[in-house]
Design a protein around this motif. Structure first.
Motif, short mmCIF file in Angstrom:
data_model
loop_
_atom_site.label_atom_id
_atom_site.label_comp_id
_atom_site.label_asym_id
_atom_site.label_seq_id
_atom_site.Cartn_x
_atom_site.Cartn_y
_atom_site.Cartn_z
N UNK A 2 5.46 0.80 -0.75
CA UNK A 2 6.49 1.29 -1.68
C UNK A 2 5.87 2.26 -2.68
N UNK A 3 6.71 3.12 -3.23
CA UNK A 3 6.24 3.98 -4.32
C UNK A 3 6.03 3.16 -5.59
N UNK A 4 6.94 2.21 -5.83
CA UNK A 4 6.88 1.44 -7.08
C UNK A 4 7.20 -0.03 -6.84
N UNK A 5 6.54 -0.87 -7.62
CA UNK A 5 6.91 -2.26 -7.78
C UNK A 5 7.36 -2.41 -9.23
N UNK A 6 8.59 -2.90 -9.42
CA UNK A 6 9.15 -3.07 -10.76
C UNK A 6 9.26 -4.56 -11.05
N UNK A 7 8.72 -4.99 -12.18
CA UNK A 7 8.75 -6.40 -12.56
C UNK A 7 9.70 -6.57 -13.73
N UNK A 178 0.73 -7.12 -4.26
CA UNK A 178 1.27 -8.37 -4.79
C UNK A 178 1.81 -9.18 -3.62
N UNK A 179 1.09 -10.27 -3.29
CA UNK A 179 1.44 -11.05 -2.10
C UNK A 179 1.50 -10.09 -0.90
N UNK A 180 2.65 -9.97 -0.26
CA UNK A 180 2.73 -9.08 0.91
C UNK A 180 3.22 -7.68 0.53
#
Length: 351
Positions: A2-7, A178-180
């Motif tokens: 992905x380009x981004x992971x948003x939390x 993050x994990x998978x």
């Protein structure tokens, strides 16, 4: 990848996801809905600080961004979010009327403050000095927004409903894992949950607890927001939201009897009709010592970012701050120095 992971998926997370989708970026979201500030917010967009009759920080530009932003969200999600509603400031004295007129002459404020005193015609209100009206205001139904947006992401298969586990996060130069999930960048938009973030918990996010009541008042019959020592916001069906409190020591999401009493004591100074309390909620606003957002890049990890600290004006600030962060990441544009975390990083960060 992905380009981004948003939390996080409050107002900050939703606004940033919207920028990503508009720009054609791929992303995944992790949220456990533990931070309730967006869901329990009054949701008003009001450019004026009514205690002091001053313009809120960058309010005019934020209003210009926010209104089309929520209109587009309504179309996308197929729900009503934006309720246009006037905000009336109850005058406690003739002196307050005079201060209002002085404020209405100032550049910037003159666009938003009406110079006509609104007389009180509601028998349920004690307001012998009338009201001042703020123009171009409204209410965003933040609870419906968060719920509908989560369902939208669920349908696309890009929402993980879980608490973020920092022990499962690996940060490398070119990506985060993050994990998978693998992504080029990660943006933390988790409100008061920033306290538990080992990368950004050096930032001075102190958090302010706010509590709100919902009352049922069939004879109130008021379709405008009334702001006195507390505000009342019409919700329809004889229901009104009443708030809000500001507590700095209690950091729980549990409503308290003390705050309920405080709200009711203030409410009954100007509301003169029967009502019953039908709901009572609490949440922690992500507030900062200098009352400005926390936006920017981690001082060591160049693919870790924070989007936080919107306080009680998240409805207005979120689209503005999200766009600023995206432009900084993708186009190396400077973040407004007043909200760039560099203002604290230099002073607080330790290697």
């Amino acid at each position: 990848m992905y380009d981004y992971l948003v939390v996080g998926l409050g107002l900050a997370g939703i606004s940033f996801c919207e920028v990503l989708e508009k720009e054609g970026k791929s992303f995944k979201v992790v949220s456990d809905a533990s931070q309730q500030a967006s869901q329990v917010a009054g949701g008003l967009y009001n450019p004026v600080i009514l205690k002091r009759f001053t313009l809120a920080w960058k309010a005019k530009g934020q209003m210009e961004l926010a209104q089309p932003f929520y209109a587009q969200l309504e179309q996308k999600l197929g729900v009503q979010l934006d309720y246009k509603v006037p905000v009336l400031r109850r005058f406690a004295s003739v002196e307050e009327q005079n201060l209002w007129f002085e404020a209405a002459d100032k550049p910037g404020l003159d666009h938003f403050l009406s110079t006509s005193i609104v007389p009180n015609q509601n028998n349920a209100l004690d307001a012998p000095n009338g009201f001042g009206e703020v123009k171009y205001t409204g209410r965003i139904d933040t609870g419906t927004l968060v719920e509908s947006y989560a369902a939208y992401l669920d349908k696309k298969g890009i929402l993980e409903r879980e608490s973020f586990d920092f022990s499962a996060l690996t940060v490398a130069d070119e990506k985060v894992s993050y994990k998978t999930i693998q992504a080029k960048q990660i943006v933390f938009a988790c409100g008061y949950g920033l306290q538990n973030n080992p990368f950004f918990n050096y930032l001075p996010l102190n958090g302010t607890k706010g509590e709100l009541l919902t009352i049922k008042a069939p004879t109130y019959m008021e379709n405008r927001v009334i702001k006195s020592s507390v505000f009342t916001i019409p919700l329809g069906g004889d229901l009104y939201r009443v708030g809000a409190t500001y507590k700095w020591k209690d950091k729980t999401n549990e409503p308290t009897e003390a705050s309920k009493k405080e709200l009711l004591d203030k409410l009954t100074t100007f509301l003169q009709c029967d009502f019953e309390v039908v709901d009572h909620v609490a949440g922690i606003r992500p507030t900062v010592v200098d009352r400005r957002p926390l936006v920017g890049e981690h001082p060591e990890h160049k693919n870790l970012y924070v989007l936080n600290g919107f306080g009680s004006r998240g409805v207005l600030i979120a689209p503005y701050a999200s766009d600023q962060l995206y432009q900084a990441i993708e186009h190396q544009k400077q973040i407004d120095p007043e909200m760039d975390i560099q203002r604290f990083t230099k002073k607080y960060y330790r290697d």
